[in-house]
Design a protein around this motif. Structure first.
Motif, PDB file in Angstrom:
ATOM      1  N   LYS A  63       1.013  -1.223  -0.039  1.00 16.80           N
ATOM      2  CA  LYS A  63      -0.054  -0.014  -0.036  1.00 16.80           C
ATOM      3  C   LYS A  63       1.010   1.290  -0.089  1.00 16.80           C
ATOM      4  N   PRO A  64       0.559   2.157  -0.847  1.00 16.56           N
ATOM      5  CA  PRO A  64       1.725   3.350  -1.084  1.00 16.56           C
ATOM      6  C   PRO A  64       1.188   4.569  -0.102  1.00 16.56           C
ATOM      7  N   GLU A  65       1.910   5.285   0.460  1.00 15.24           N
ATOM      8  CA  GLU A  65       1.715   6.585   1.128  1.00 15.24           C
ATOM      9  C   GLU A  65       1.714   7.573   0.480  1.00 15.24           C
ATOM     10  N   ALA A  66       0.659   8.472   0.501  1.00 13.08           N
ATOM     11  CA  ALA A  66       0.918   9.772  -0.419  1.00 13.08           C
ATOM     12  C   ALA A  66       1.759  10.796   0.454  1.00 13.08           C
ATOM     13  N   PRO A  67       2.488  11.686  -0.174  1.00 13.09           N
ATOM     14  CA  PRO A  67       3.635  12.772   0.594  1.00 13.09           C
ATOM     15  C   PRO A  67       2.650  13.678   0.992  1.00 13.09           C
ATOM     16  N   CYS A  68       2.892  14.507   1.729  1.00 14.24           N
ATOM     17  CA  CYS A  68       2.197  15.969   1.892  1.00 14.24           C
ATOM     18  C   CYS A  68       3.136  16.935   1.446  1.00 14.24           C
ATOM     19  N   TYR A  69       2.637  18.331   1.317  1.00 13.41           N
ATOM     20  CA  TYR A  69       3.228  19.129   0.731  1.00 13.41           C
ATOM     21  C   TYR A  69       3.146  20.500   1.447  1.00 13.41           C
ATOM     22  N   SER A  70       4.353  21.303   1.659  1.00 12.34           N
ATOM     23  CA  SER A  70       4.182  22.650   2.473  1.00 12.34           C
ATOM     24  C   SER A  70       4.039  23.671   1.197  1.00 12.34           C
ATOM     25  N   ALA A  71       4.339  23.225  -0.020  1.00 12.91           N
ATOM     26  CA  ALA A  71       4.288  24.517  -0.986  1.00 12.91           C
ATOM     27  C   ALA A  71       2.835  24.596  -1.506  1.00 12.91           C
ATOM     28  N   ALA A  72       2.575  25.800  -2.103  1.00  8.08           N
ATOM     29  CA  ALA A  72       1.271  26.007  -2.503  1.00  8.08           C
ATOM     30  C   ALA A  72       0.734  25.096  -3.391  1.00  8.08           C
ATOM     31  N   ALA A  73      -0.637  24.942  -3.340  1.00 11.71           N
ATOM     32  CA  ALA A  73      -1.182  23.669  -4.211  1.00 11.71           C
ATOM     33  C   ALA A  73      -1.234  24.229  -5.580  1.00 11.71           C
ATOM     34  N   PRO A  74      -1.171  23.131  -6.514  1.00 15.61           N
ATOM     35  CA  PRO A  74      -1.130  23.381  -7.882  1.00 15.61           C
ATOM     36  C   PRO A  74      -2.583  23.706  -8.300  1.00 15.61           C
ATOM     37  N   THR A  75      -2.760  24.582  -9.407  1.00 18.07           N
ATOM     38  CA  THR A  75      -4.128  24.966  -9.908  1.00 18.07           C
ATOM     39  C   THR A  75      -4.571  24.135 -10.998  1.00 18.07           C
ATOM     40  N   GLU A  76      -3.659  23.250 -11.559  1.00 18.87           N
ATOM     41  CA  GLU A  76      -3.793  22.262 -12.521  1.00 18.87           C
ATOM     42  C   GLU A  76      -3.286  20.822 -12.255  1.00 18.87           C
ATOM     43  N   LEU A  77      -3.920  19.883 -12.698  1.00 14.42           N
ATOM     44  CA  LEU A  77      -3.905  18.248 -12.579  1.00 14.42           C
ATOM     45  C   LEU A  77      -2.272  18.191 -12.716  1.00 14.42           C
ATOM     46  N   VAL A  78      -1.778  17.511 -11.840  1.00 10.28           N
ATOM     47  CA  VAL A  78      -0.478  17.332 -11.851  1.00 10.28           C
ATOM     48  C   VAL A  78      -0.226  15.585 -11.806  1.00 10.28           C
ATOM     49  N   VAL A  79       0.230  14.975 -12.899  1.00 10.61           N
ATOM     50  CA  VAL A  79       0.502  13.513 -13.033  1.00 10.61           C
ATOM     51  C   VAL A  79       1.969  13.128 -12.961  1.00 10.61           C
ATOM     52  N   SER A  80       2.272  12.223 -12.075  1.00 10.74           N
ATOM     53  CA  SER A  80       3.674  11.665 -11.852  1.00 10.74           C
ATOM     54  C   SER A  80       3.550  10.262 -11.834  1.00 10.74           C
TER      55      SER A  80
END
Length: 183
Positions: A63-80
């Protein structure tokens, strides 16, 4: 908080988005508890990019764990792409089965996961059919079976200003999605 099944939660996304378009706010929308938020020092300082973030497991049996971010949230879809699959590709109209973990962008607090219902639990999704939130649908397209992808979904492609169930309004979401089958 009552537990909703992933299919019900994702299938009602379209209804939530249409209700959000009608305006108004729900002051009783659930809020993310501050006590479960990750410490700012634990979060990634850079916003998500198309490069896979370190720390998301490449082992599809785990089971993967999602990271958290302190940077401003993106306004567009980001696929990695974390793992690029080698099987059949998910294109518009394809019936797929996915495993997923859904978490809040700034806290990495999990709000839903197919994994929590069993290692073999999957969610059926017909790509492009609009039965899940737009960002989830768009995030699956182009994946190949055997792949794992992290998709960062801005509110406009998620549950919008109204939110839904445990998701507060205007929430940016992260999904780590495994494509189990397509065809």
């Amino acid at each position: 908080m009552t537990r909703r099944t992933a299919p019900r939660l994702l299938l009602t996304a379209a209804a939530a988005l249409s209700l959000a378009a009608c305006g108004g706010t729900d002051s009783a929308a659930p809020q993310v508890p501050e006590t479960t938020a990750a410490a700012a020092g634990d979060c990634l300082a850079e916003a998500p990019t198309t490069e896979a973030p370190a720390g998301v497991s490449t082992d599809l049996t785990v089971k993967p764990e999602a990271p958290c971010y302190s940077a401003a949230a993106p306004t567009e879809l980001v696929v990695s792409d974390v793992v690029v699959g080698t099987g059949a590709e998910a294109v518009a109209g394809t019936d797929t089965a996915v495993k997923y973990v859904g978490a809040f962008y700034e806290q990495a607090e999990e709000f839903d996961s197919s994994w929590s219902r069993g290692d073999d639990e999957t969610l059926p999704v017909t790509v492009g059919a609009g039965r899940v939130i737009p960002g989830f649908d768009q995030g699956i397209e182009g994946m190949k079976v055997g792949g794992r992808r992290m998709v960062t979904i801005p509110s406009e492609l998620g549950y919008g200003p109204a939110g839904q169930g445990p998701i507060p309004g205007d929430a940016t979401l992260i999904f780590v999605i495994d494509l189990v089958s397509a065809g």
